[in-house]
Design a protein around this motif. Structure first.
Motif, mmCIF file in Angstrom:
data_model
loop_
_atom_site.group_PDB
_atom_site.id
_atom_site.type_symbol
_atom_site.label_atom_id
_atom_site.label_comp_id
_atom_site.label_asym_id
_atom_site.label_seq_id
_atom_site.Cartn_x
_atom_site.Cartn_y
_atom_site.Cartn_z
ATOM 1 N N GLN A 63 -15.217 3.139 8.304
ATOM 2 C CA GLN A 63 -15.140 2.314 7.072
ATOM 3 C C GLN A 63 -13.649 3.182 6.230
ATOM 4 O OE1 GLN A 63 -18.403 3.068 4.933
ATOM 5 N NE2 GLN A 63 -17.891 5.402 4.504
ATOM 6 N N GLY A 64 -12.318 3.855 7.420
ATOM 7 C CA GLY A 64 -11.126 4.330 7.420
ATOM 8 C C GLY A 64 -11.062 4.017 5.932
ATOM 9 N N ARG A 65 -9.761 4.418 5.321
ATOM 10 C CA ARG A 65 -8.932 4.086 4.257
ATOM 11 C C ARG A 65 -7.782 3.640 5.016
ATOM 12 N NH1 ARG A 65 -10.999 5.168 -1.541
ATOM 13 N NH2 ARG A 65 -12.706 6.165 -0.905
ATOM 14 N N PHE A 92 0.784 -1.282 0.095
ATOM 15 C CA PHE A 92 -0.475 0.031 0.100
ATOM 16 C C PHE A 92 0.898 1.188 0.062
ATOM 17 C CE2 PHE A 92 -1.528 3.108 3.163
ATOM 18 C CZ PHE A 92 -2.217 4.131 2.384
ATOM 19 N N TYR A 110 -9.238 0.335 -2.759
ATOM 20 C CA TYR A 110 -10.215 0.425 -2.017
ATOM 21 C C TYR A 110 -9.416 1.804 -1.218
ATOM 22 C CZ TYR A 110 -13.294 2.286 1.962
ATOM 23 O OH TYR A 110 -14.014 3.359 2.959
ATOM 24 N N ALA A 111 -8.033 1.341 -0.553
ATOM 25 C CA ALA A 111 -7.224 1.888 -0.209
ATOM 26 C C ALA A 111 -6.615 3.259 -0.819
ATOM 27 C CB ALA A 111 -5.863 1.437 0.609
ATOM 28 N N CYS A 112 -6.568 2.991 -2.075
ATOM 29 C CA CYS A 112 -5.810 4.125 -2.447
ATOM 30 C C CYS A 112 -6.860 4.309 -3.918
ATOM 31 C CB CYS A 112 -4.012 3.072 -3.705
ATOM 32 S SG CYS A 112 -3.042 2.629 -2.670
ATOM 33 N N LYS A 150 -9.483 -5.612 -4.375
ATOM 34 C CA LYS A 150 -10.344 -4.645 -3.332
ATOM 35 C C LYS A 150 -9.396 -4.370 -3.314
ATOM 36 C CE LYS A 150 -13.266 -5.738 -6.873
ATOM 37 N NZ LYS A 150 -13.793 -4.868 -7.442
ATOM 38 N N ALA A 151 -9.117 -4.736 -1.846
ATOM 39 C CA ALA A 151 -8.651 -3.965 -0.340
ATOM 40 C C ALA A 151 -8.111 -2.833 -1.210
ATOM 41 C CB ALA A 151 -7.903 -4.530 0.324
ATOM 42 N N LEU A 152 -6.672 -3.184 -1.960
ATOM 43 C CA LEU A 152 -5.835 -2.392 -1.497
ATOM 44 C C LEU A 152 -6.265 -0.646 -2.928
ATOM 45 C CD1 LEU A 152 -2.665 -4.099 -2.648
ATOM 46 C CD2 LEU A 152 -2.969 -2.685 -1.061
ATOM 47 N N MET A 205 -12.966 -3.873 4.905
ATOM 48 C CA MET A 205 -14.380 -4.215 5.065
ATOM 49 C C MET A 205 -14.611 -4.515 3.426
ATOM 50 S SD MET A 205 -17.563 -1.538 5.658
ATOM 51 C CE MET A 205 -16.751 -0.592 3.999
ATOM 52 N N GLY A 243 -11.946 -0.160 6.367
ATOM 53 C CA GLY A 243 -11.940 -0.090 5.532
ATOM 54 C C GLY A 243 -11.261 -1.193 4.172
ATOM 55 N N VAL A 244 -10.307 -1.082 4.521
ATOM 56 C CA VAL A 244 -9.975 -1.574 3.523
ATOM 57 C C VAL A 244 -10.287 -3.377 3.541
ATOM 58 C CG1 VAL A 244 -7.674 -2.289 2.856
ATOM 59 C CG2 VAL A 244 -8.329 -0.160 3.374
#
Lengths: 279, 279
Positions: free
Chosen positions: B166-168, A150, A189-191, A185-187, B184, B181-182
């Protein structure tokens, strides 16, 4: 007996006369040729013979997998040990396809992939990474490793993420396991980015196989157990797609709201019967 | 000097005459009262005094945080040690809100939360789980723990996932860290479900605070550093929202395409000046 079952389900379903124009067959591997499990898994009944019959028929046969827990060489070795007569050059998997992309676009990846896949990247420059690559890293998807990927990604002027496939989960002998798509999907959303998927159902990936076969999409059929990634992906490229009722197949697949296979058959042996009968 | 800066930015921005009708103030904590970091972090200049002035003014003051790495008690203890005169009953955080929901709906959670948050769930029945709860578990988000939560979820007839926020990502002294959030999003994709978010920006969560204040939404203002979760969330409930230029604030927030704060001020001291001037 299997022949009869096949004919019966063909009669019940749509006719597969379109098979007449087929010159090549692309086979998914896990769930079609073999079931994964302890000791590497075992061949699905009738599939070793089916592969041999397809190859002997004069059709062009290729193999297409999203396997990223092993190098292509090791993976083919495993299949050969089961009895399949397959050569490495006929197998298409995401890692070698990605290595070509990295080279063409002069990219240096930060890799979060399975240890056993690492040799595929032996000749790839990973210094000062300008993109992130994730594969099915399984236990290597720790918080720390994911956070590291990330930080590389968010630190880039234009974050670029490649994912080797986009599967949700798969089944192993000890139960269901989260697949690479979940971490993609996690990454994402993070970025706030969208990953480039290398492997099925990417159109580029299927096209590479078609190029190798020197065939047009309408001349090829994909056979897989995954309705969305195998059948749906192939159909979006202009190919036909047959789903086998082995591997991750579920009866509900035959009532999917948006993807409908061009044929449903019990297994690869039945698919082979149908192809060779109509050919 | 700060007073002058505030008045100047108010003159440059929109007028905040609407503050006249405000009877209550809800304060975000991290990034507004204090900056997190080594040893628990430190108070933002002028914020201890600002909180005192708001409380002394006769306005109803409450605190609203998405903190889930600590119990509410331990968290308030930390703030009190910094010099804030805050009582536990005035602090609203996701875990106690979720415990009420679990009780009301007779749910038994599988918990994937930070070890230091576990005491919040001491009285909760976690046998034969029929839902999954995730918080900011940080290092506990291992592949194995995430896979375990996934198996519980996919094994339920109707998968039910709660996420404490739901924070990134957030910033710590050693760099950026992936937030809840990531994970989630990861589990949502794996099981094809949508999580119920408890904490900001959930409307239910803000409503609980308003109920405790016995105020209508238009009588309250939310002050936060997070444009989407603090300001946007409060506005969707009918409250006003002021963004402070501390914590995770970025200049680009003031040009956000869909969320516009009712006021932008340099820090909590400036927000307090504006509120007390207009009150």
């Amino acid at each position: 007996m299997r022949m009869r079952t096949c004919v019966s389900s063909m009669a019940a379903g749509s006719s597969m006369e379109w098979l007449k124009s087929v010159k090549g067959v692309i086979l998914d591997m896990c769930g079609v040729l073999y079931d994964s499990g302890e000791g590497g898994g075992q061949a699905i009944h009738g599939s070793i013979e089916a592969v041999k019959r397809l190859m002997d028929s004069g059709l062009i046969v290729r193999f297409c997998t999203n396997e990223t827990q092993n190098t292509r060489e090791k993976f083919v070795q495993k299949l050969r040990a089961m009895g399949f007569d397959i050569s490495v050059s006929h197998v298409f998997s995401p890692a070698p396809a990605l290595v070509r992309i990295l080279r063409e676009r002069r990219l240096r990846p930060h890799l979060l992939v399975h240890d056993d896949l690492m040799p595929e990247f032996d000749d790839v420059d990973t210094s000062s990474p300008n993109c992130v690559v994730i594969g099915d890293a399984a236990d290597k998807f720790s918080y720390q490793n994911l956070n590291e990927a990330f930080r590389v990604l968010i630190g880039l002027e234009k974050p670029l993420l490649f994912s080797l496939g986009q599967g949700r989960y798969y089944k192993e002998t000890d139960g269901l396991k989260l697949d690479v798509g979940v971490f993609m999907k996690a990454l994402e959303y993070a970025c706030d980015v969208q990953a480039e998927v290398v492997g099925k159902p990417s159109a580029d990936f299927f096209q590479t196989v078609l190029n190798d076969m020197s065939l047009q999409p309408h001349e090829a059929v994909m056979i897989g157990d995954d309705l969305l990634n195998d059948v749906g992906g192939a159909q979006r490229c202009g190919m036909k797609g047959i789903q086998v009722r082995t591997g991750k197949y579920r009866p509900s697949d035959e009532k999917h709201p948006s993807v409908r296979a061009d044929g449903y058959v019990d297994d690869l042996a039945a698919a082979t019967d149908a192809i060779l009968t109509n050919h």
